[in-house]
Scaffold this motif. Structure first.
Motif, short mmCIF file in Angstrom:
data_model
loop_
_atom_site.label_atom_id
_atom_site.label_comp_id
_atom_site.label_asym_id
_atom_site.label_seq_id
_atom_site.Cartn_x
_atom_site.Cartn_y
_atom_site.Cartn_z
N THR A 39 -19.68 -4.18 -11.09
CA THR A 39 -20.07 -3.00 -11.86
C THR A 39 -18.89 -2.05 -12.05
O THR A 39 -18.67 -1.52 -13.14
N SER B 287 -17.34 -4.37 -15.36
CA SER B 287 -18.41 -4.18 -16.33
C SER B 287 -17.92 -3.70 -17.70
O SER B 287 -18.50 -4.05 -18.71
N ASP B 288 -16.87 -2.92 -17.76
CA ASP B 288 -16.42 -2.37 -19.04
C ASP B 288 -15.26 -3.14 -19.66
O ASP B 288 -14.72 -2.70 -20.68
N THR C 147 -12.73 -2.75 -23.55
CA THR C 147 -11.59 -1.97 -23.08
C THR C 147 -10.29 -2.69 -23.36
O THR C 147 -10.23 -3.92 -23.30
N SER D 78 -17.48 8.99 -12.20
CA SER D 78 -17.51 7.61 -12.65
C SER D 78 -16.56 6.83 -11.74
O SER D 78 -15.43 7.25 -11.52
N ASN E 36 -15.55 3.84 -12.43
CA ASN E 36 -14.79 2.88 -13.23
C ASN E 36 -13.33 3.29 -13.33
O ASN E 36 -13.02 4.49 -13.33
N PHE F 231 -10.00 2.87 -18.38
CA PHE F 231 -11.06 2.24 -19.15
C PHE F 231 -11.71 3.21 -20.12
O PHE F 231 -12.33 2.83 -21.09
N LYS F 232 -11.59 4.51 -19.83
CA LYS F 232 -12.23 5.52 -20.66
C LYS F 232 -11.65 5.45 -22.08
O LYS F 232 -10.46 5.32 -22.26
N LYS F 233 -12.50 5.59 -23.06
CA LYS F 233 -12.11 5.42 -24.46
C LYS F 233 -11.11 6.46 -24.92
O LYS F 233 -10.31 6.23 -25.80
#
Length: 143
Positions: A32, A36-37, A41, A133, A135, A139-141
């Motif tokens: 996760t 997961s992303d 990404t 988060s 993550n 990975f964040k846009k």
């Protein structure tokens, strides 16, 4: 190298670096958080990063273990160093930069020769923030 090749390389690096095993010890969901992303990404942002699980003696750390993602030395002034750990039963994701950011919450200096952190982060002052988060930060846009 295309993004699908980077994805495989990234996953292989995490597995070879013992990140999945560290997640099991810390009761963190490896898939996760770290996988997961990756389909949406640009995983190449982590190319050259050192992934490592290291022992740390800080009281309150579950298993005395911290997961590190350290940028390559040539990019250490611009990319974040990240840590994942469980402290006093709370899973934490710290994001650290060598330059102070708007959302910086604290600062820490890692002394030269420190054995509880990756060698390339030693001898520097870092400005930290915590991300709800778990993550990976890149990975964040918006980055």
């Amino acid at each position: 190298m295309d993004n699908s090749s980077f994805k495989k390389k990234y996953k292989d690096i995490l597995l070879e670096s013992g990140i999945e095993q560290a997640c099991l010890k810390l009761d963190i969901d490896f898939g996760t958080i770290f996988l997961s992303d990756i389909d949406g990404t640009d995983i190449s942002k982590y190319d050259g990063y050192l992934w490592e699980a290291k022992s740390n003696s800080l009281k309150g750390l579950k298993e005395g273990l911290v997961i590190h993602a350290v940028p390559p030395l040539l990019k250490i002034e611009t990319l974040p160093w990240e840590e994942w750990f469980v402290y006093n039963n709370k899973t934490c994701h710290a994001i650290l930069f060598t330059q102070k950011k708007e959302n910086s919450e604290g600062e820490v200096t890692i002394k030269d020769g420190d054995k509880e952190h990756p060698e390339t982060v030693s001898g520097r002052k870092w400005y930290s923030s915590f991300d709800e988060s778990l993550n990976p930060f890149l990975f964040k846009k918006s980055h």
